[in-house]
Design a protein around this motif. Structure first.
Motif, PDB file in Angstrom:
ATOM      1  N   PHE A 124       0.829  -1.199   0.000  1.00 38.32           N
ATOM      2  CA  PHE A 124       0.000   0.000   0.000  1.00 38.32           C
ATOM      3  C   PHE A 124       0.871   1.258   0.000  1.00 38.32           C
ATOM      4  O   PHE A 124       0.528   2.263  -0.628  1.00 38.32           O
ATOM      5  N   GLN A 125       1.974   1.223   0.733  1.00 34.71           N
ATOM      6  CA  GLN A 125       2.845   2.395   0.833  1.00 34.71           C
ATOM      7  C   GLN A 125       3.338   2.848  -0.535  1.00 34.71           C
ATOM      8  O   GLN A 125       3.459   4.059  -0.793  1.00 34.71           O
ATOM      9  N   ILE A 126       3.636   1.901  -1.428  1.00 28.48           N
ATOM     10  CA  ILE A 126       4.172   2.304  -2.725  1.00 28.48           C
ATOM     11  C   ILE A 126       3.117   3.023  -3.560  1.00 28.48           C
ATOM     12  O   ILE A 126       3.457   3.750  -4.492  1.00 28.48           O
ATOM     13  N   ALA A 127       1.855   2.834  -3.223  1.00 32.05           N
ATOM     14  CA  ALA A 127       0.784   3.590  -3.884  1.00 32.05           C
ATOM     15  C   ALA A 127       0.496   4.900  -3.158  1.00 32.05           C
ATOM     16  O   ALA A 127       0.073   5.883  -3.774  1.00 32.05           O
ATOM     17  N   TRP A 128       0.710   4.921  -1.842  1.00 32.59           N
ATOM     18  CA  TRP A 128       0.423   6.107  -1.036  1.00 32.59           C
ATOM     19  C   TRP A 128       1.492   7.191  -1.155  1.00 32.59           C
ATOM     20  O   TRP A 128       1.184   8.374  -1.248  1.00 32.59           O
ATOM     21  N   ASP A 129       2.745   6.777  -1.093  1.00 38.43           N
ATOM     22  CA  ASP A 129       3.827   7.723  -0.847  1.00 38.43           C
ATOM     23  C   ASP A 129       4.082   8.654  -2.029  1.00 38.43           C
ATOM     24  O   ASP A 129       4.054   8.246  -3.191  1.00 38.43           O
ATOM     25  N   GLU A 130       4.371   9.906  -1.699  1.00 35.31           N
ATOM     26  CA  GLU A 130       4.684  10.921  -2.694  1.00 35.31           C
ATOM     27  C   GLU A 130       6.184  11.166  -2.738  1.00 35.31           C
ATOM     28  O   GLU A 130       6.933  10.711  -1.876  1.00 35.31           O
ATOM     29  N   GLY A 131       6.634  11.904  -3.750  1.00 32.97           N
ATOM     30  CA  GLY A 131       8.043  12.239  -3.861  1.00 32.97           C
ATOM     31  C   GLY A 131       8.917  11.047  -4.197  1.00 32.97           C
ATOM     32  O   GLY A 131      10.089  11.003  -3.806  1.00 32.97           O
ATOM     33  N   THR A 132       8.370  10.079  -4.939  1.00 24.46           N
ATOM     34  CA  THR A 132       9.099   8.864  -5.280  1.00 24.46           C
ATOM     35  C   THR A 132       9.240   8.737  -6.791  1.00 24.46           C
ATOM     36  O   THR A 132       8.479   9.320  -7.559  1.00 24.46           O
ATOM     37  N   THR A 133      10.239   7.958  -7.205  1.00 22.09           N
ATOM     38  CA  THR A 133      10.401   7.619  -8.616  1.00 22.09           C
ATOM     39  C   THR A 133      10.419   6.103  -8.751  1.00 22.09           C
ATOM     40  O   THR A 133      10.858   5.390  -7.840  1.00 22.09           O
ATOM     41  N   PHE A 134       9.948   5.619  -9.894  1.00 20.70           N
ATOM     42  CA  PHE A 134       9.854   4.188 -10.141  1.00 20.70           C
ATOM     43  C   PHE A 134      10.636   3.797 -11.389  1.00 20.70           C
ATOM     44  O   PHE A 134      10.743   4.576 -12.339  1.00 20.70           O
ATOM     45  N   SER A 135      11.144   2.573 -11.368  1.00 26.45           N
ATOM     46  CA  SER A 135      11.699   1.959 -12.569  1.00 26.45           C
ATOM     47  C   SER A 135      11.336   0.482 -12.538  1.00 26.45           C
ATOM     48  O   SER A 135      11.089  -0.080 -11.461  1.00 26.45           O
ATOM     49  N   GLU A 136      11.299  -0.141 -13.707  1.00 29.35           N
ATOM     50  CA  GLU A 136      10.821  -1.517 -13.789  1.00 29.35           C
ATOM     51  C   GLU A 136      11.723  -2.373 -14.668  1.00 29.35           C
ATOM     52  O   GLU A 136      12.341  -1.878 -15.616  1.00 29.35           O
ATOM     53  N   LYS A 137      11.782  -3.663 -14.340  1.00 36.58           N
ATOM     54  CA  LYS A 137      12.487  -4.654 -15.148  1.00 36.58           C
ATOM     55  C   LYS A 137      11.619  -5.913 -15.210  1.00 36.58           C
ATOM     56  O   LYS A 137      10.925  -6.238 -14.248  1.00 36.58           O
TER      57      LYS A 137
END
Length: 230
Positions: A124-137
């Motif tokens: 849930f935190q990864i959907a809630w939290d602001e000020g973040t950047t994501f990358s995927e593999k």
């Protein structure tokens, strides 16, 4: 008799987690995921029952950590709609605070709460939290099992929070359930810790992984006394 792991070790050496703008229950409750055009982070949250979070009035849990013969635990009761938090220590001492109004003393307790809550509710935190950047593999080897999984990396901003700049690599399966993760302090290339995500159980609509183990079998972090009330 087992000795207690020090609070300093648990608070700062396991995983220290950011206290972002959306770490309060009130803000988190407002974020409802649309079923259309979901990001990977939202799909992970959704797979763990995020749509049911809006109904939660209270969540209680005991955070346990075993390293060798050493055992540590502390218990929490959180009412996300009011952001009231109660810490119950292993000695039975209760400390209450409200996350909307904190001073230097309550922030020390809140930092422990953020750490433990992140372990419990990271999907849930990864959907809630602001000020973040994501990358995927796609199709990478998980660090412990060596299974082929997909990877979502989240990096926290360098400003704000208790431990700004940290990174987490989430390894998830085709059903968007987390199976393992890495914690990388300060977004270093070196991994600070890797553990499993296992022993999932449904609590009133929330899917929670109750157990996390490292590759050596010497470290185990787990949750007991979990209850979710609507």
């Amino acid at each position: 008799m087992k000795k207690s792991i020090s609070l300093v070790f648990i608070s700062f050496a396991l995983i220290s987690c950011n206290n972002t703008k959306n770490s309060s229950g009130k803000n988190e409750e407002k974020q409802v995921i649309s079923e259309e055009n979901l990001s990977t982070a939202e799909k992970i949250a959704d797979a763990n029952g995020f749509k049911n979070w809006k109904d939660v009035s209270e969540i209680a849990f005991t955070f346990n950590a075993d390293r060798g013969e050493n055992h540590f635990e502390r218990s929490w009761i959180w009412k996300p709609k009011t952001d009231d938090v109660s810490l119950i220590s292993s000695e039975g001492i209760t400390i209450n605070h409200n996350r909307s109004s904190m001073d230097s003393l309550t922030m020390q307790t809140d930092a422990k709460f953020i750490n433990d809550k992140y372990w419990l509710l990271a999907p849930f935190q990864i959907a809630w939290d602001e000020g973040t950047t994501f990358s995927e593999k796609e199709k990478v080897l998980a660090p412990i099992s060596k299974d082929t999984l997909n990877q979502l990396t989240i990096v926290y901003g360098n400003v704000g929070g208790y431990t700004p700049g940290d990174a987490y690599d989430f390894f998830y399966d085709k059903n968007y359930k987390i199976k393992e993760w890495n914690f990388r302090q300060g977004n270093s290339e070196a991994v600070s810790m890797s553990t499993t995500w296992e022993d999932y159980e449904n609590f009133n609509g929330l899917e929670i992984a109750k157990t996390h183990k490292d590759s050596t079998g010497n470290f185990k972090l787990y949750f007991t006394n979990i209850s979710v009330k609507n």
